[in-house]
Write a protein that holds these residues in place. Structure first.
Motif, PDB file in Angstrom:
ATOM      1  N   ALA A  12       0.832  -1.209   0.000  1.00 14.58           N
ATOM      2  CA  ALA A  12       0.000   0.000   0.000  1.00 14.58           C
ATOM      3  C   ALA A  12       0.865   1.256   0.000  1.00 14.58           C
ATOM      4  O   ALA A  12       0.570   2.230  -0.709  1.00 14.58           O
ATOM      5  CB  ALA A  12      -0.938   0.002   1.200  1.00 14.58           C
ATOM      6  N   GLU A  13       1.937   1.243   0.771  1.00 12.20           N
ATOM      7  CA  GLU A  13       2.861   2.384   0.772  1.00 12.20           C
ATOM      8  C   GLU A  13       3.472   2.575  -0.612  1.00 12.20           C
ATOM      9  O   GLU A  13       3.547   3.700  -1.126  1.00 12.20           O
ATOM     10  CB  GLU A  13       3.975   2.165   1.791  1.00 12.20           C
ATOM     11  CG  GLU A  13       3.520   2.170   3.224  1.00 12.20           C
ATOM     12  CD  GLU A  13       4.602   1.740   4.206  1.00 12.20           C
ATOM     13  OE1 GLU A  13       4.416   1.955   5.419  1.00 12.20           O
ATOM     14  OE2 GLU A  13       5.644   1.169   3.771  1.00 12.20           O
ATOM     15  N   ALA A  14       3.914   1.474  -1.217  1.00 12.27           N
ATOM     16  CA  ALA A  14       4.515   1.535  -2.550  1.00 12.27           C
ATOM     17  C   ALA A  14       3.500   2.047  -3.567  1.00 12.27           C
ATOM     18  O   ALA A  14       3.828   2.867  -4.432  1.00 12.27           O
ATOM     19  CB  ALA A  14       5.043   0.165  -2.952  1.00 12.27           C
ATOM     20  N   MET A  15       2.272   1.580  -3.455  1.00  8.35           N
ATOM     21  CA  MET A  15       1.204   2.013  -4.350  1.00  8.35           C
ATOM     22  C   MET A  15       0.979   3.518  -4.215  1.00  8.35           C
ATOM     23  O   MET A  15       0.836   4.232  -5.210  1.00  8.35           O
ATOM     24  CB  MET A  15      -0.072   1.231  -4.005  1.00  8.35           C
ATOM     25  CG  MET A  15      -1.173   1.310  -5.022  1.00  8.35           C
ATOM     26  SD  MET A  15      -2.623   0.335  -4.492  1.00  8.35           S
ATOM     27  CE  MET A  15      -2.140  -1.304  -5.007  1.00  8.35           C
ATOM     28  N   ALA A  16       0.973   4.019  -2.986  1.00  6.27           N
ATOM     29  CA  ALA A  16       0.792   5.456  -2.742  1.00  6.27           C
ATOM     30  C   ALA A  16       1.939   6.263  -3.337  1.00  6.27           C
ATOM     31  O   ALA A  16       1.766   7.437  -3.681  1.00  6.27           O
ATOM     32  CB  ALA A  16       0.672   5.727  -1.246  1.00  6.27           C
ATOM     33  N   GLN A  38      -6.966  -4.104 -12.022  1.00  5.34           N
ATOM     34  CA  GLN A  38      -7.286  -2.684 -11.888  1.00  5.34           C
ATOM     35  C   GLN A  38      -6.174  -1.942 -11.156  1.00  5.34           C
ATOM     36  O   GLN A  38      -5.480  -1.144 -11.749  1.00  5.34           O
ATOM     37  CB  GLN A  38      -8.628  -2.503 -11.148  1.00  5.34           C
ATOM     38  CG  GLN A  38      -9.809  -3.065 -11.899  1.00  5.34           C
ATOM     39  CD  GLN A  38     -10.036  -2.347 -13.211  1.00  5.34           C
ATOM     40  OE1 GLN A  38     -10.015  -1.136 -13.278  1.00  5.34           O
ATOM     41  NE2 GLN A  38     -10.226  -3.110 -14.281  1.00  5.34           N
ATOM     42  N   THR A  39      -6.057  -2.212  -9.858  1.00  3.71           N
ATOM     43  CA  THR A  39      -5.059  -1.523  -9.040  1.00  3.71           C
ATOM     44  C   THR A  39      -3.839  -2.384  -8.748  1.00  3.71           C
ATOM     45  O   THR A  39      -2.879  -1.908  -8.152  1.00  3.71           O
ATOM     46  CB  THR A  39      -5.673  -1.052  -7.715  1.00  3.71           C
ATOM     47  OG1 THR A  39      -6.121  -2.194  -6.978  1.00  3.71           O
ATOM     48  CG2 THR A  39      -6.842  -0.106  -7.951  1.00  3.71           C
ATOM     49  N   ALA A  65      -6.718   4.745  -5.546  1.00  8.38           N
ATOM     50  CA  ALA A  65      -7.618   3.856  -4.778  1.00  8.38           C
ATOM     51  C   ALA A  65      -7.385   3.914  -3.281  1.00  8.38           C
ATOM     52  O   ALA A  65      -8.213   3.461  -2.502  1.00  8.38           O
ATOM     53  CB  ALA A  65      -7.458   2.416  -5.259  1.00  8.38           C
ATOM     54  N   LEU A  66      -6.248   4.456  -2.869  1.00  9.99           N
ATOM     55  CA  LEU A  66      -5.932   4.452  -1.437  1.00  9.99           C
ATOM     56  C   LEU A  66      -6.563   5.613  -0.713  1.00  9.99           C
ATOM     57  O   LEU A  66      -6.701   6.690  -1.182  1.00  9.99           O
ATOM     58  CB  LEU A  66      -4.411   4.482  -1.237  1.00  9.99           C
ATOM     59  CG  LEU A  66      -3.695   3.228  -1.704  1.00  9.99           C
ATOM     60  CD1 LEU A  66      -2.195   3.440  -1.698  1.00  9.99           C
ATOM     61  CD2 LEU A  66      -4.042   2.057  -0.811  1.00  9.99           C
ATOM     62  N   GLN A 111       1.887   2.120 -15.993  1.00 10.81           N
ATOM     63  CA  GLN A 111       1.613   3.480 -15.516  1.00 10.81           C
ATOM     64  C   GLN A 111       0.134   3.665 -15.201  1.00 10.81           C
ATOM     65  O   GLN A 111      -0.219   4.297 -14.194  1.00 10.81           O
ATOM     66  CB  GLN A 111       2.083   4.501 -16.551  1.00 10.81           C
ATOM     67  CG  GLN A 111       3.594   4.536 -16.702  1.00 10.81           C
ATOM     68  CD  GLN A 111       4.045   5.247 -17.968  1.00 10.81           C
ATOM     69  OE1 GLN A 111       3.332   6.074 -18.513  1.00 10.81           O
ATOM     70  NE2 GLN A 111       5.244   4.911 -18.436  1.00 10.81           N
ATOM     71  N   GLN A 112      -0.740   3.098 -16.013  1.00 11.67           N
ATOM     72  CA  GLN A 112      -2.177   3.191 -15.744  1.00 11.67           C
ATOM     73  C   GLN A 112      -2.536   2.456 -14.459  1.00 11.67           C
ATOM     74  O   GLN A 112      -3.306   2.967 -13.634  1.00 11.67           O
ATOM     75  CB  GLN A 112      -2.973   2.639 -16.925  1.00 11.67           C
ATOM     76  CG  GLN A 112      -2.908   3.518 -18.155  1.00 11.67           C
ATOM     77  CD  GLN A 112      -3.503   2.847 -19.378  1.00 11.67           C
ATOM     78  OE1 GLN A 112      -3.925   1.679 -19.337  1.00 11.67           O
ATOM     79  NE2 GLN A 112      -3.538   3.571 -20.490  1.00 11.67           N
ATOM     80  N   GLN A 113      -1.986   1.256 -14.290  1.00  8.80           N
ATOM     81  CA  GLN A 113      -2.252   0.499 -13.066  1.00  8.80           C
ATOM     82  C   GLN A 113      -1.730   1.255 -11.842  1.00  8.80           C
ATOM     83  O   GLN A 113      -2.398   1.337 -10.816  1.00  8.80           O
ATOM     84  CB  GLN A 113      -1.627  -0.889 -13.124  1.00  8.80           C
ATOM     85  CG  GLN A 113      -1.882  -1.698 -11.859  1.00  8.80           C
ATOM     86  CD  GLN A 113      -1.192  -3.042 -11.896  1.00  8.80           C
ATOM     87  OE1 GLN A 113      -1.424  -3.834 -12.811  1.00  8.80           O
ATOM     88  NE2 GLN A 113      -0.377  -3.307 -10.900  1.00  8.80           N
ATOM     89  N   ALA A 114      -0.534   1.813 -11.960  1.00 14.32           N
ATOM     90  CA  ALA A 114       0.053   2.573 -10.842  1.00 14.32           C
ATOM     91  C   ALA A 114      -0.815   3.778 -10.496  1.00 14.32           C
ATOM     92  O   ALA A 114      -1.059   4.045  -9.313  1.00 14.32           O
ATOM     93  CB  ALA A 114       1.480   3.012 -11.196  1.00 14.32           C
ATOM     94  N   ALA A 115      -1.302   4.486 -11.495  1.00 16.90           N
ATOM     95  CA  ALA A 115      -2.150   5.662 -11.245  1.00 16.90           C
ATOM     96  C   ALA A 115      -3.473   5.257 -10.607  1.00 16.90           C
ATOM     97  O   ALA A 115      -3.953   5.911  -9.667  1.00 16.90           O
ATOM     98  CB  ALA A 115      -2.381   6.426 -12.544  1.00 16.90           C
TER      99      ALA A 115
END
Length: 192
Positions: A129-133, A154-155, A191-192, A182-186
């Protein structure tokens, strides 16, 4: 009784426990944020490791990284944790023991385009979750500990627990298709 993830709430209810409250974890977006553009990041994969706990899936993650490296020669990995480094690491694998929060955010998460989570189980898994943010696309095992914020296709890209070939396949797919990554990362960051 308090649980931190929806899967734990469901588990408690399955056991007949009715006085349970779900209080989800959260990410501090003032700390965990994108500081480098998502586009143009190097082919670097971040992964937390533990040589103390087999259920963290370190061996599976390392094998997935090696398989992905065979197909994407420019791939690098940055591994971080608090235990001693795993044995037999390759020269393209950097290890950071007990990184500071600033190092984790600036160098590890924002310096990587992907985050790999090979864990077998987690309550509510904080590092993905931190990495995703911080703008990493996440490739993870399909565990309850990421399901509160990770949706396959999606995410995040989710694969069965223990499937090092599946993890490698998703790493390669996202490394070879930067727009999809890049789309998945965005989407993940949003989502967080």
């Amino acid at each position: 009784k308090v649980v931190i993830a929806r899967w734990l709430l469901a588990r408690a209810q399955d056991l007949g426990i009715t006085d349970v409250v779900h209080i989800p974890n959260a990410i501090d977006h003032d700390v965990f944020r994108v500081t480098r553009p998502i586009a143009g990041r190097p082919a670097r994969v971040a992964m937390s490791f533990s040589t103390w706990h087999e259920w963290k899936g370190t061996d599976v993650g390392l094998q997935a990284l090696r398989l992905a490296k065979e197909q994407v020669p420019e791939l690098e990995a940055v591994l971080f944790g608090i235990s001693s480094a795993p044995a037999g690491l390759e020269p393209w694998m950097t290890v950071v023991i007990n990184p500071s929060q600033e190092q984790l955010v600036e160098e590890i998460y924002n310096g990587s385009c992907l985050y790999l989570c090979p864990s077998f189980t987690e309550g509510w898994h904080l590092p993905p979750a931190e990495a995703m943010a911080c703008g990493c696309a996440v490739v993870s095992t399909d565990i309850g500990g990421v399901r509160d914020y990770a949706t396959d296709g999606q995410t995040a890209a989710l694969v069965p627990v223990g499937d090092c070939e599946g993890l490698a396949r998703e790493l390669v797919r996202l490394l070879r298709h930067p727009e999809a990554r890049q789309q998945q990362a965005a989407r993940g960051q949003g989502a967080l």
